[in-house]
Design a protein around this motif. Structure first.
Motif, PDB file in Angstrom:
ATOM      1  N   ASP A 187       0.851  -1.186   0.000  1.00 56.16           N
ATOM      2  CA  ASP A 187       0.000   0.000   0.000  1.00 56.16           C
ATOM      3  C   ASP A 187       0.890   1.240   0.000  1.00 56.16           C
ATOM      4  O   ASP A 187       1.901   1.283   0.699  1.00 56.16           O
ATOM      5  CB  ASP A 187      -0.882   0.026   1.253  1.00 56.16           C
ATOM      6  CG  ASP A 187      -1.780  -1.196   1.340  1.00 56.16           C
ATOM      7  OD1 ASP A 187      -2.045  -1.792   0.289  1.00 56.16           O
ATOM      8  OD2 ASP A 187      -2.189  -1.551   2.462  1.00 56.16           O
ATOM      9  N   ASN A 203       0.809   5.852  -0.868  1.00 56.32           N
ATOM     10  CA  ASN A 203       0.102   7.070  -1.249  1.00 56.32           C
ATOM     11  C   ASN A 203       0.910   7.755  -2.343  1.00 56.32           C
ATOM     12  O   ASN A 203       2.048   8.178  -2.112  1.00 56.32           O
ATOM     13  CB  ASN A 203      -0.051   7.989  -0.029  1.00 56.32           C
ATOM     14  CG  ASN A 203      -0.849   9.244  -0.366  1.00 56.32           C
ATOM     15  OD1 ASN A 203      -0.384  10.106  -1.096  1.00 56.32           O
ATOM     16  ND2 ASN A 203      -2.040   9.342   0.188  1.00 56.32           N
ATOM     17  N   GLN A 255      -5.468   8.430  -4.696  1.00 51.12           N
ATOM     18  CA  GLN A 255      -4.258   8.656  -3.902  1.00 51.12           C
ATOM     19  C   GLN A 255      -3.720   7.370  -3.266  1.00 51.12           C
ATOM     20  O   GLN A 255      -2.518   7.169  -3.202  1.00 51.12           O
ATOM     21  CB  GLN A 255      -4.540   9.692  -2.800  1.00 51.12           C
ATOM     22  CG  GLN A 255      -4.940  11.067  -3.339  1.00 51.12           C
ATOM     23  CD  GLN A 255      -3.846  11.684  -4.192  1.00 51.12           C
ATOM     24  OE1 GLN A 255      -2.778  11.989  -3.700  1.00 51.12           O
ATOM     25  NE2 GLN A 255      -4.118  11.839  -5.478  1.00 51.12           N
ATOM     26  N   GLU A 256      -4.630   6.522  -2.795  1.00 43.33           N
ATOM     27  CA  GLU A 256      -4.203   5.322  -2.102  1.00 43.33           C
ATOM     28  C   GLU A 256      -4.208   4.134  -3.061  1.00 43.33           C
ATOM     29  O   GLU A 256      -5.264   3.737  -3.569  1.00 43.33           O
ATOM     30  CB  GLU A 256      -5.110   5.024  -0.901  1.00 43.33           C
ATOM     31  CG  GLU A 256      -4.856   5.914   0.287  1.00 43.33           C
ATOM     32  CD  GLU A 256      -5.405   7.316   0.107  1.00 43.33           C
ATOM     33  OE1 GLU A 256      -6.491   7.437  -0.470  1.00 43.33           O
ATOM     34  OE2 GLU A 256      -4.728   8.285   0.509  1.00 43.33           O
ATOM     35  N   THR A 266      -2.307   0.176  -4.387  1.00 41.24           N
ATOM     36  CA  THR A 266      -1.541  -1.014  -4.033  1.00 41.24           C
ATOM     37  C   THR A 266      -0.723  -1.430  -5.247  1.00 41.24           C
ATOM     38  O   THR A 266      -1.258  -1.587  -6.341  1.00 41.24           O
ATOM     39  CB  THR A 266      -2.471  -2.172  -3.612  1.00 41.24           C
ATOM     40  OG1 THR A 266      -3.218  -1.772  -2.462  1.00 41.24           O
ATOM     41  CG2 THR A 266      -1.659  -3.416  -3.259  1.00 41.24           C
ATOM     42  N   ASN A 312      -6.740   1.270  -3.413  1.00 44.57           N
ATOM     43  CA  ASN A 312      -6.875   0.757  -2.050  1.00 44.57           C
ATOM     44  C   ASN A 312      -7.748   1.696  -1.234  1.00 44.57           C
ATOM     45  O   ASN A 312      -7.363   2.832  -0.949  1.00 44.57           O
ATOM     46  CB  ASN A 312      -5.484   0.623  -1.425  1.00 44.57           C
ATOM     47  CG  ASN A 312      -5.537  -0.030  -0.065  1.00 44.57           C
ATOM     48  OD1 ASN A 312      -6.614  -0.341   0.456  1.00 44.57           O
ATOM     49  ND2 ASN A 312      -4.391  -0.240   0.525  1.00 44.57           N
ATOM     50  N   PHE A 342      -6.530   2.148   3.037  1.00 45.52           N
ATOM     51  CA  PHE A 342      -5.109   2.480   3.165  1.00 45.52           C
ATOM     52  C   PHE A 342      -4.808   3.067   4.536  1.00 45.52           C
ATOM     53  O   PHE A 342      -5.551   3.896   5.051  1.00 45.52           O
ATOM     54  CB  PHE A 342      -4.723   3.492   2.087  1.00 45.52           C
ATOM     55  CG  PHE A 342      -3.272   3.918   2.127  1.00 45.52           C
ATOM     56  CD1 PHE A 342      -2.304   3.113   1.578  1.00 45.52           C
ATOM     57  CD2 PHE A 342      -2.903   5.119   2.706  1.00 45.52           C
ATOM     58  CE1 PHE A 342      -0.974   3.506   1.589  1.00 45.52           C
ATOM     59  CE2 PHE A 342      -1.578   5.512   2.721  1.00 45.52           C
ATOM     60  CZ  PHE A 342      -0.615   4.704   2.168  1.00 45.52           C
ATOM     61  N   SER A 402      -1.411   4.756   6.343  1.00 43.99           N
ATOM     62  CA  SER A 402      -0.033   5.175   6.132  1.00 43.99           C
ATOM     63  C   SER A 402       0.841   4.772   7.301  1.00 43.99           C
ATOM     64  O   SER A 402       0.440   4.831   8.445  1.00 43.99           O
ATOM     65  CB  SER A 402       0.028   6.694   5.964  1.00 43.99           C
ATOM     66  OG  SER A 402       1.349   7.108   5.758  1.00 43.99           O
TER      67      SER A 402
END
Length: 679
Positions: free
Chosen positions: A225, A227, A260-261, A263, A381, A384, A386
């Motif tokens: 994962d 960003n 933005q998120e 995999t 994803n 997600f 971070s």
């Protein structure tokens, strides 16, 4: 020899009867009945076999011309396939002569449909391929040598790159430490040059190592994962100083629709973009460098992203656009002299894109700049989280002051450099020069975190970590590996040994500090987000490899679930026929696996019995004894009416896994590799 008029027909053309064509053809002809009985064959084949017609016709069967392995294969695979599709092409059999010697033959067979009173018959052509086999063997030997040379080159590059990293770690570390001390202007310039040169050298070593790993097919995509906005910001921050030094604008344009998120493999994406951005800045004297990211398509939870890196630099001549992707190549000798570099960045980027099933494209006008672009599919994803994106705060500084770190490394220079950084961060630390010394120290004192080198004599980092995890102590320390090896190469071994993370050497101080702060704040984090998730079957395969360490040629030829050595003998070492035997068996096993699942679902011992009988020869040829035993055990459980128990489910899953392993193994195995091990 002259041809007279009497040798010609009235129209002046040479005549030849159909019988003459048949009897004296450059290949053998043989006709046989459905039970294999030969009822006709030509003079050519008789001369090869040293038989007379009277000794063969209606006395011998077609399989009698083969060795015992060929006879079995004819009955179980070859003839059933002819009956199904009406023909078969180019299968290699050893043809046995009257004196029991043999020669390699290439056989084609067609079915002659029944007509009137004539029954179904079969006609085969046989070609003597003794010379072809000789040439094929020479070609295989030449190919094997070329592959060995390529492998040796890759191994050399990998080894020398790895060895260079150890002294380079000291140079880069001392340069970083030196730059933080009080220096006059000249000394600051010297430190700056030292750092710049060592970073350039590290980049070269990394490129060589990456190239050798890619060529050795040791590089695989990881699924993590990440960003993408954070990644691009980090890249922009990284290159901002270099761009500012040349008064170049570094611009980022990201389409608002870009998710933005994601995999995927952020490390390889970052590496590709780093190469492109670095090149763009290097070859641009005025103007700007732009990073443009757009979403092109969406499909379920997947997104196709377009990446473009554009510059206003020197551009590339049209006749050099393809050459720039070749190893150690640049647009021209003058460019190399003026701008430097190895010419490996684009080569590596292109190879990394091939792993993504993508391709680098380039457009350029000489003197006006260039645009490099590529597209990659990523999974979007929605869950997600971070990790390790922390700014060093006062709270971080406090936890550093209250923690104790043990540095374990057999190289005194490495210990000194690492310790100096830890001292600068007010982090209490001690050192051990071996794994055994570290274990003794742990018996008397607690350490919150251990920085452990992997490559040490006697007790290496992996074994040391395992022994630390086995210690009966009140609180286990955080284990961070420090090594010149890339994490992707050793990922599973790190997990198995009990490490929580890995920092490659030479390390950037900021990276090490960030890692320390994160884990000291989160001591119970087992670091799963930093490692590839490994399926149970994959773990079994890796463990088998590790147990064997350096297997013998026989061990390599024999897979843990099956053995294809019988195919080698049956195909007389011909890779084409080995591949055909493998494909035939693979196709059969795919069907058998489906029939097994249907039989279990129906809880039918009869269906399983039929399957076991039908699959006997296929299983026999690849010596898949475990699969045979598992099918029998499942059949017995069903017969004993224990179909509703967990035992049956567990045993059925084990059998399904065995089917899957064999099918996967047959899909991946190559005849050339098998032959290379049997030479």
């Amino acid at each position: 020899m002259s041809i007279t008029n009497k040798d010609k027909n009235p129209k002046g053309r040479i005549t030849e009867t159909a019988e003459e064509l048949y009897e004296n053809a450059p290949c053998g002809y043989v006709s046989f009945l459905t039970d294999g009985t030969i009822y006709n064959l030509n003079t050519t084949l008789l001369s090869w076999l040293n038989f007379t017609k009277e000794e063969v016709i209606y006395l011998k069967k077609f399989p009698d011309l083969f060795k015992i392995g060929g006879q079995i294969f004819f009955e179980t695979h070859f003839f059933p396939l002819i009956r199904m599709q009406g023909f078969i092409q180019e299968i290699n059999f050893d043809i046995v002569r009257k004196d029991r010697s043999s020669f390699p033959g290439l056989i084609n067979v067609i079915e002659i449909p029944a007509k009137g009173l004539n029954p179904i018959t079969y006609r085969a052509t046989i070609f003597d391929i003794t010379d072809r086999k000789k040439y094929e063997k020479e070609l295989i030997a030449a190919k094997k040598k070329a592959e060995e040379d390529s492998h040796a080159k890759a191994e050399f590059l990998s080894t020398i790159s790895h060895e260079i990293r150890t002294p380079l770690h000291a140079i880069l570390g001392i340069g970083n430490l030196l730059s933080k001390t009080h220096l006059n202007e000249d000394q600051k310039e010297y430190a700056k040059i030292l750092l710049l040169s060592s970073e350039n050298l590290l980049g070269l070593v990394n490129n060589l190592l990456d190239l050798s790993k890619i060529e050795a097919q040791k590089v695989k995509l990881e699924m993590r994962d990440f960003n993408i906005n954070n990644m691009v910001k980090m890249l922009q921050q990284t290159f901002r100083v270099k761009a500012a030094e040349k008064n170049i604008e570094l611009l980022v344009e990201m389409d608002e629709n870009v998710p933005q998120e994601l995999t995927g493999d952020p490390i390889k994406l970052s590496q590709i973009l780093t190469n492109l951005i670095g090149n763009a800045i290097k070859f641009t004297k005025t103007g700007s460098v732009s990073i443009i990211i757009e979403q092109l398509e969406t499909e379920k939870n997947n997104s196709l992203l377009s990446f473009r890196v554009c510059d206003t630099g020197i551009g590339i001549p049209q006749d050099k656009l393809e050459a720039i992707f070749q190893e150690f190549s640049q647009a021209s000798y003058d460019v190399n002299l003026e701008y430097g570099g190895t010419g490996l960045g684009l080569t590596i980027s292109q190879k990394l894109l091939h792993l993504h099933h993508s391709e680098m494209k380039v457009q350029s006008i000489e003197g006006q700049g260039a645009e490099f672009s590529f597209e990659i599919w990523y999974k979007v994803n929605n869950n997600f989280s971070s990790a390790k994106e922390k700014i060093i705060s006062n709270e971080d500084k406090e936890i550093l002051k209250s923690s104790r770190v043990l540095v374990v490394d057999d190289n005194p220079a490495n210990i000194y450099i690492t310790s100096q950084f830890l001292n600068n961060w007010n982090l209490e630390n001690e050192s051990a020069k071996s794994g055994r010394e570290a274990l003794n120290m742990l018996k008397n004192k607690h350490y919150d975190l251990i920085l452990l080198d992997l490559h040490m004599p006697k007790l290496n980092g992996y074994k040391t970590a395992k022994e630390i995890r086995a210690l009966n102590i009140s609180k286990q320390p955080i284990l961070i590996a420090l090594s010149a090896s890339e994490r992707g190469e050793i990922n599973y071994k790190l997990q198995k040994a009990g490490f929580q993370d890995h920092v490659p050497k030479p390390f950037q101080p900021e990276k090490l500090l960030e890692t320390l702060v994160y884990y000291l704040h989160n001591p119970n984090n087992i670091g799963k987000e930093n490692f590839i998730e490994v399926e149970e079957e994959t773990r079994e395969e890796i463990e088998e490899i590790e147990i064997k360490n350096k297997p013998s040629e026989t061990q390599q030829l024999k897979n843990t679930t099956f053995d294809v050595s019988k195919f080698v003998k049956m195909a007389n070492n011909n890779p084409i026929y080995i591949d055909k035997f493998i494909k035939s068996t693979l196709d059969a096993l795919i069907i058998y696996e489906q029939e097994f699942l249907e039989a279990v679902d129906a809880k039918s011992a009869e269906m399983l019995g039929n399957l076991i009988h039908k699959s006997t020869m296929s299983v026999f040829y690849i010596q898949a004894d475990k699969l045979s035993i598992l099918m029998e055990e499942v059949k017995t459980l069903i017969e004993k009416n224990v179909a509703s128990t967990e035992v049956l489910q567990k045993k059925s899953k084990a059998c399904s896994r065995e089917f899957h392993k064999i099918i996967k193994g047959l899909q991946e195995i190559k005849a050339e590799e098998i032959l290379a091990l049997t030479d």
